[in-house]
Design a protein around this motif. Structure first.
Motif, mmCIF file in Angstrom:
data_model
loop_
_atom_site.group_PDB
_atom_site.id
_atom_site.type_symbol
_atom_site.label_atom_id
_atom_site.label_comp_id
_atom_site.label_asym_id
_atom_site.label_seq_id
_atom_site.Cartn_x
_atom_site.Cartn_y
_atom_site.Cartn_z
ATOM 1 N N THR A 159 3.337 -0.846 4.331
ATOM 2 C CA THR A 159 2.838 0.421 3.800
ATOM 3 C C THR A 159 3.932 1.480 3.827
ATOM 4 O OG1 THR A 159 0.584 -0.071 4.508
ATOM 5 C CG2 THR A 159 1.118 2.242 4.175
ATOM 6 N N THR A 206 0.837 -1.194 0.000
ATOM 7 C CA THR A 206 0.000 0.000 0.000
ATOM 8 C C THR A 206 0.870 1.241 0.000
ATOM 9 O OG1 THR A 206 -1.680 -1.194 1.283
ATOM 10 C CG2 THR A 206 -1.859 1.207 1.245
ATOM 11 N N GLU A 227 -8.708 4.558 0.016
ATOM 12 C CA GLU A 227 -8.230 3.998 -1.236
ATOM 13 C C GLU A 227 -8.857 4.737 -2.412
ATOM 14 O OE1 GLU A 227 -7.557 -0.476 -3.064
ATOM 15 O OE2 GLU A 227 -8.573 -0.236 -1.137
#
Length: 166
Positions: free
Chosen positions: A105, A44, A87
């Motif tokens: 992340t 991410t 997102e």
């Protein structure tokens, strides 16, 4: 003191942004980001979206490349005085689910300027400082070389893990 410095740095950044070399500076910054093992291993990417005419390092290439690599991309939204990440889709038109887990992340962290120790001068809201204090992410600061400078620091200021310049 920070307010006066912010004004000075905003002017300096706008001068950089007005030069034809800004695009190549942005490309040089992202070429370095893409080689980071932390970026390569991430699932991410949390990132700001540069505002038009802000002079910020333009994150569009990073967002596109992240999608090409199959990563989730999320952008910050302020909700009830707290920064949360949601997102986005590849068209960057729709906001989806809130990201609440931050394993694997990286967080692309904006700033007006950074120092060599990874501390930043932000825009004064403290959102990123609070987020970085509360969440374990690999924080990447993006900065033009001209904006890597000495900065005042307060106890609540959080540092990024690495600063990438052109």
């Amino acid at each position: 003191m920070k307010q006066a410095l912010r004004k000075e740095l905003l002017v300096k950044r706008r001068v950089i942004a007005g030069k034809p070399a800004k695009g190549s500076k942005d490309a040089a910054i992202f070429a370095k980001v893409f080689t980071l093992p932390e970026f390569a291993c991430s699932d991410t990417v949390l990132t700001y979206v540069a505002l038009p005419k802000s002079g910020e390092v333009d994150t569009l290439a990073l967002i596109r490349r992240s999608f090409e690599l199959g990563k989730r991309v999320a952008v910050p939204v302020i909700v009830d005085e707290k920064m949360r990440f949601f997102e986005i889709d590849e068209a960057m038109e729709d906001i989806g689910d809130e990201i609440t887990r931050f394993e694997n992340t990286v967080c692309i962290t904006p700033g007006l300027a950074f120092n060599h120790d990874g501390y930043r001068l932000g825009y004064g809201g403290g959102y990123y400082d609070r987020f970085l204090a509360a969440n374990r992410v690999f924080a990447i600061g993006l900065c033009y070389g001209e904006l890597l400078t000495a900065l005042p620091r307060e106890p609540h200021d959080m540092r990024v893990d690495i600063v990438i310049t052109d």
